[in-house]
Design a protein around this motif. Structure first.
Motif, PDB file in Angstrom:
ATOM      1  N   LYS A   1      -8.618  44.665  11.200  1.00  0.00           N
ATOM      2  CA  LYS A   1      -9.548  43.547  11.298  1.00  0.00           C
ATOM      3  C   LYS A   1      -9.740  43.083  12.743  1.00  0.00           C
ATOM      4  CE  LYS A   1      -8.738  41.819   6.686  1.00  0.00           C
ATOM      5  NZ  LYS A   1      -8.236  40.724   5.845  1.00  0.00           N
TER       6      LYS A   1
ATOM      7  N   ASP B   1       2.909  36.874   3.893  1.00  0.00           N
ATOM      8  CA  ASP B   1       2.333  36.736   2.559  1.00  0.00           C
ATOM      9  C   ASP B   1       1.929  38.108   2.013  1.00  0.00           C
ATOM     10  OD1 ASP B   1      -0.808  35.329   3.792  1.00  0.00           O
ATOM     11  OD2 ASP B   1      -0.075  37.381   3.774  1.00  0.00           O
ATOM     12  N   GLU B   2       1.621  38.113   0.734  1.00  0.00           N
ATOM     13  CA  GLU B   2       1.335  39.372   0.041  1.00  0.00           C
ATOM     14  C   GLU B   2       0.144  40.088   0.661  1.00  0.00           C
ATOM     15  OE1 GLU B   2       3.434  40.387  -2.207  1.00  0.00           O
ATOM     16  OE2 GLU B   2       2.303  42.259  -2.391  1.00  0.00           O
ATOM     17  N   SER B   3      -0.837  39.307   1.102  1.00  0.00           N
ATOM     18  CA  SER B   3      -2.039  39.885   1.699  1.00  0.00           C
ATOM     19  C   SER B   3      -1.666  40.728   2.922  1.00  0.00           C
ATOM     20  CB  SER B   3      -2.999  38.737   2.037  1.00  0.00           C
ATOM     21  OG  SER B   3      -3.693  38.967   3.210  1.00  0.00           O
ATOM     22  N   THR B   4      -0.730  40.236   3.720  1.00  0.00           N
ATOM     23  CA  THR B   4      -0.298  40.952   4.920  1.00  0.00           C
ATOM     24  C   THR B   4       0.546  42.165   4.559  1.00  0.00           C
ATOM     25  OG1 THR B   4      -0.313  38.900   6.177  1.00  0.00           O
ATOM     26  CG2 THR B   4       0.983  40.707   7.092  1.00  0.00           C
TER      27      THR B   4
ATOM     28  N   GLN C   1       0.432  43.939   1.955  1.00  0.00           N
ATOM     29  CA  GLN C   1      -0.437  44.989   1.425  1.00  0.00           C
ATOM     30  C   GLN C   1      -1.288  45.622   2.512  1.00  0.00           C
ATOM     31  OE1 GLN C   1      -2.851  44.293  -1.989  1.00  0.00           O
ATOM     32  NE2 GLN C   1      -1.200  43.339  -3.145  1.00  0.00           N
TER      33      GLN C   1
ATOM     34  N   VAL D   1      -1.851  33.818  10.564  1.00  0.00           N
ATOM     35  CA  VAL D   1      -1.847  32.407  10.952  1.00  0.00           C
ATOM     36  C   VAL D   1      -0.831  31.699  10.072  1.00  0.00           C
ATOM     37  CG1 VAL D   1      -3.236  30.318  11.148  1.00  0.00           C
ATOM     38  CG2 VAL D   1      -4.263  32.538  11.592  1.00  0.00           C
TER      39      VAL D   1
ATOM     40  N   ASP E   1      -0.163  28.808   8.719  1.00  0.00           N
ATOM     41  CA  ASP E   1      -0.745  27.495   8.424  1.00  0.00           C
ATOM     42  C   ASP E   1       0.295  26.424   8.173  1.00  0.00           C
ATOM     43  OD1 ASP E   1      -3.323  29.004   6.603  1.00  0.00           O
ATOM     44  OD2 ASP E   1      -3.564  27.697   8.332  1.00  0.00           O
TER      45      ASP E   1
ATOM     46  N   ILE F   1       0.597  26.658  18.939  1.00  0.00           N
ATOM     47  CA  ILE F   1      -0.268  27.712  19.454  1.00  0.00           C
ATOM     48  C   ILE F   1       0.056  27.927  20.938  1.00  0.00           C
ATOM     49  CG2 ILE F   1      -2.682  28.271  19.990  1.00  0.00           C
ATOM     50  CD1 ILE F   1      -3.495  26.991  17.394  1.00  0.00           C
TER      51      ILE F   1
ATOM     52  N   LYS G   1      -4.112  38.054  -4.263  1.00  0.00           N
ATOM     53  CA  LYS G   1      -3.124  38.022  -3.183  1.00  0.00           C
ATOM     54  C   LYS G   1      -3.642  38.619  -1.881  1.00  0.00           C
ATOM     55  CE  LYS G   1      -0.077  40.163  -5.720  1.00  0.00           C
ATOM     56  NZ  LYS G   1       1.085  40.581  -6.551  1.00  0.00           N
ATOM     57  N   GLN G   2      -4.574  39.558  -1.978  1.00  0.00           N
ATOM     58  CA  GLN G   2      -4.960  40.238  -0.740  1.00  0.00           C
ATOM     59  C   GLN G   2      -5.993  39.457   0.068  1.00  0.00           C
ATOM     60  OE1 GLN G   2      -5.425  41.465  -3.776  1.00  0.00           O
ATOM     61  NE2 GLN G   2      -7.500  42.266  -4.045  1.00  0.00           N
ATOM     62  N   ILE G   3      -6.446  38.334  -0.444  1.00  0.00           N
ATOM     63  CA  ILE G   3      -7.428  37.531   0.287  1.00  0.00           C
ATOM     64  C   ILE G   3      -6.703  36.463   1.106  1.00  0.00           C
ATOM     65  CG2 ILE G   3      -9.308  35.864   0.015  1.00  0.00           C
ATOM     66  CD1 ILE G   3     -10.387  37.505  -2.187  1.00  0.00           C
ATOM     67  N   SER G   4      -7.011  36.396   2.399  1.00  0.00           N
ATOM     68  CA  SER G   4      -6.327  35.399   3.231  1.00  0.00           C
ATOM     69  C   SER G   4      -7.167  34.128   3.302  1.00  0.00           C
ATOM     70  CB  SER G   4      -6.060  35.963   4.634  1.00  0.00           C
ATOM     71  OG  SER G   4      -7.265  36.266   5.274  1.00  0.00           O
TER      72      SER G   4
ATOM     73  N   HIS H   1      -7.426  30.184   5.123  1.00  0.00           N
ATOM     74  CA  HIS H   1      -6.934  29.303   6.189  1.00  0.00           C
ATOM     75  C   HIS H   1      -7.809  28.081   6.356  1.00  0.00           C
ATOM     76  CE1 HIS H   1      -4.238  32.414   7.450  1.00  0.00           C
ATOM     77  NE2 HIS H   1      -5.214  33.254   7.616  1.00  0.00           N
ATOM     78  N   ARG H   2      -7.217  27.017   6.888  1.00  0.00           N
ATOM     79  CA  ARG H   2      -8.013  25.859   7.334  1.00  0.00           C
ATOM     80  C   ARG H   2      -8.853  26.322   8.514  1.00  0.00           C
ATOM     81  NH1 ARG H   2      -3.208  23.900   5.797  1.00  0.00           N
ATOM     82  NH2 ARG H   2      -3.124  21.941   4.659  1.00  0.00           N
TER      83      ARG H   2
ATOM     84  N   ILE I   1      -7.841  25.562  12.384  1.00  0.00           N
ATOM     85  CA  ILE I   1      -6.712  26.325  12.930  1.00  0.00           C
ATOM     86  C   ILE I   1      -7.196  27.715  13.324  1.00  0.00           C
ATOM     87  CG2 ILE I   1      -4.451  27.304  12.432  1.00  0.00           C
ATOM     88  CD1 ILE I   1      -4.064  24.494  12.185  1.00  0.00           C
ATOM     89  N   TYR I   2      -8.003  28.306  12.449  1.00  0.00           N
ATOM     90  CA  TYR I   2      -8.495  29.645  12.705  1.00  0.00           C
ATOM     91  C   TYR I   2      -9.325  29.681  13.985  1.00  0.00           C
ATOM     92  CZ  TYR I   2      -9.759  34.365  11.524  1.00  0.00           C
ATOM     93  OH  TYR I   2      -9.903  35.725  11.549  1.00  0.00           O
TER      94      TYR I   2
END
Lengths: 153, 74
Positions: free
Chosen positions: A23, A76-79, A81, A127, A129, A135, B38-41, B43-44, B47-48
């Motif tokens: 990404k 987290d799981e997203s990472t 994977q 990130v 959160d 930062i 789960k695979q979708i991230s 964020h606020r 912050i991003y």
């Protein structure tokens, strides 16, 4: 293969050394391929992340856990994977270092660490959160321990 | 941008797999619950955006590797 860089001139790299950020890095996400070099051989926590697509794009990285020994991070799981992580030992955590005024005032981004799967050469920035990590965490000023307070969830 | 009004307890479904629910409304603050694979991230946004800006600053940082050797960690 040879790549041209501003910092090192022309250098020879192996395909197997190329680290992919599927990404990209947020803010500069068109660049997805980099190589990693240690700054020097003697156990230093500093690294350089050189783009192979843009010759003057080179980040200064810190091996976060080597420098901030009580830094805590949960993936987290997203990472897990997307980086195809099979075991915690596959991972190194880095922080991007920003130097604006002087090296003495350099800061590391502990809120947005770079996670690298060394077995697959896949990386991404995550990130944190829920943490109170900064930062802009000073590296060399007094009170440079990473701060972690109770998360407010 | 699609704009929908929701009351507390009501939800929105995105792409059949992401569900946003208004959990609570307290003055100007809304608490939103998010159900997503789960695979979708998630964020606020602020912050991003801060992370993006910091990445850009990091990419234009000038650092002298020689200088590093003379800096002492406190």
């Amino acid at each position: 293969m040879k790549i041209g860089t501003e910092r090192f001139g022309e250098i020879e790299i192996k395909e197997t050394e190329i680290i992919s950020f599927p990404k990209g890095i947020p803010g500069l996400d068109e660049y997805k391929k980099f190589v990693l070099f240690p700054v020097d051989e003697q156990d230093s926590p500093y690294f350089l992340l050189q783009s192979i697509e843009k010759r003057d794009l080179c980040f200064f990285l810190l091996d976060t856990l080597a420098y901030f020994t009580d830094y805590e991070i949960e993936l987290d799981e997203s990472t897990v994977q997307s980086l195809e992580v099979e075991s915690p030992s596959d991972i190194i955590v880095f922080s991007l270092i920003t130097v604006t005024t002087s090296l003495q005032e350099a800061t590391a981004n502990l809120k947005g660490p770079i996670i690298l799967n060394v077995k697959k050469n896949l990386a991404k920035q995550v990130v944190l959160d829920k943490s109170d990590y900064l930062i802009k965490q000073p590296l060399f000023q007094p009170k440079s321990e990473a701060q972690q307070k109770e998360s407010r969830g | 941008m699609l704009v929908l009004s929701r009351k507390k307890g009501e939800s929105i479904i995105i792409d059949d797999q992401i569900k946003l629910t208004v959990i609570a409304v307290e003055g100007e603050t809304i608490k939103i619950g998010i159900d997503a694979p789960k695979q979708i991230s998630i964020h606020r946004e602020e912050i991003y955006l801060e992370i993006q800006e910091e990445n850009k600053s990091a990419s234009t940082s000038h650092f002298n590797v020689e200088e590093l050797k003379s800096i002492k960690k406190p």
